[in-house]
Motif scaffolding. Sequence first.
Motif, mmCIF file in Angstrom:
data_model
loop_
_atom_site.group_PDB
_atom_site.id
_atom_site.type_symbol
_atom_site.label_atom_id
_atom_site.label_comp_id
_atom_site.label_asym_id
_atom_site.label_seq_id
_atom_site.Cartn_x
_atom_site.Cartn_y
_atom_site.Cartn_z
ATOM 1 N N VAL A 133 0.841 -1.198 0.000
ATOM 2 C CA VAL A 133 0.000 0.000 0.000
ATOM 3 C C VAL A 133 0.879 1.251 0.000
ATOM 4 C CG1 VAL A 133 -1.727 1.313 1.294
ATOM 5 C CG2 VAL A 133 -1.891 -1.180 1.174
ATOM 6 N N VAL A 134 1.936 1.227 0.797
ATOM 7 C CA VAL A 134 2.857 2.368 0.866
ATOM 8 C C VAL A 134 3.498 2.640 -0.484
ATOM 9 C CG1 VAL A 134 5.048 3.148 1.831
ATOM 10 C CG2 VAL A 134 3.347 2.129 3.330
ATOM 11 N N LEU A 135 3.988 1.580 -1.118
ATOM 12 C CA LEU A 135 4.659 1.748 -2.417
ATOM 13 C C LEU A 135 3.681 2.229 -3.492
ATOM 14 C CD1 LEU A 135 6.960 -1.397 -2.461
ATOM 15 C CD2 LEU A 135 7.636 0.958 -2.097
ATOM 16 N N LEU A 136 2.486 1.666 -3.495
ATOM 17 C CA LEU A 136 1.483 2.085 -4.476
ATOM 18 C C LEU A 136 1.106 3.545 -4.275
ATOM 19 C CD1 LEU A 136 -0.273 1.173 -6.818
ATOM 20 C CD2 LEU A 136 -2.037 0.494 -5.169
ATOM 21 N N THR A 137 0.999 3.972 -3.022
ATOM 22 C CA THR A 137 0.699 5.376 -2.719
ATOM 23 C C THR A 137 1.795 6.292 -3.247
ATOM 24 O OG1 THR A 137 -0.487 4.726 -0.707
ATOM 25 C CG2 THR A 137 0.223 7.019 -0.869
#
Length: 290
Positions: A133-137
């Motif tokens: 989720v962090v990387l996609l954000t």
Amino acid sequence: FVVACFVSVAMGTSVGTITLLVPIAAAVSSASGFDLAFCVASVMGGAMFGDNLSFISDTTIAACNGQGCEMKDKFRENFWIAFPAALITLVLILILSFQTEIQGHVSQSYHLLQILPYVLVLVGGIIGINVFVVLLTGILAGGHITPVDLLTNMGSGVSGMFETCMVAILVAAMCALIREYGGFDALLGWIHKIFRGRKGGQLGMGLLVGTMDIATANNTVAIVMANPIAREMAQEYGITPRKTASLLDTFSCIFQGIIPYGAQMLVAISAVNELGGEISAFQIIPKLFY
């Protein structure tokens, strides 16, 4: 050094940070009169800081998964090792910088909004949001990427990790065979004879993963290889899983940043050579203060 620390913590990759910042360091050296090896070594030190500390670094993920601890717990343990070392390094860099007569400057346009993806990734990792989720954000916040480019880059990333995945599978199989035939017991017995007490166990654990890194020139693979033995050592010496993960990550990054045939060193030298400069690993190594 500070920029490299920030970028590497946000990106989770020392090689990516070096690829990004060494050309800038070479330009700063050329324009200002700072020693080229000093500038490159500063970037490499900052890059290894983030590789060691970042939530999304492959070394952090490998160490935490191998020892069965939470990333945030490992981060807290690791922070008080990495941060003081970074502060001391910064002081040394400042002292040496003030002794250099600046001959020019580099001026480029920038906008602070461009650091938003890095900040989001950094904050998301610290507060414990899922890595994907962090990387996609971070990707979405950066903008300027089409779905096709996103899928292409994801495919390139997966294929780039293929060799590491295969090595991890082979290492797991070899470790199972070694354990089955008493290899772990023999190795632990040998370690016990040399390293005594809790502190000795921690040092032995660090030297174990460091030796494996020297042999493989890949700190992630070294951690994967050392994980089963380190877990046994942690039980024998009474070392917590988060401390074990922190030691494995820290020592592997130290050795990986210094060895002249490691990917980080080779990428830095290659980046300088592509810009028409000349530098060797043995010019950089003495200035790797971090």
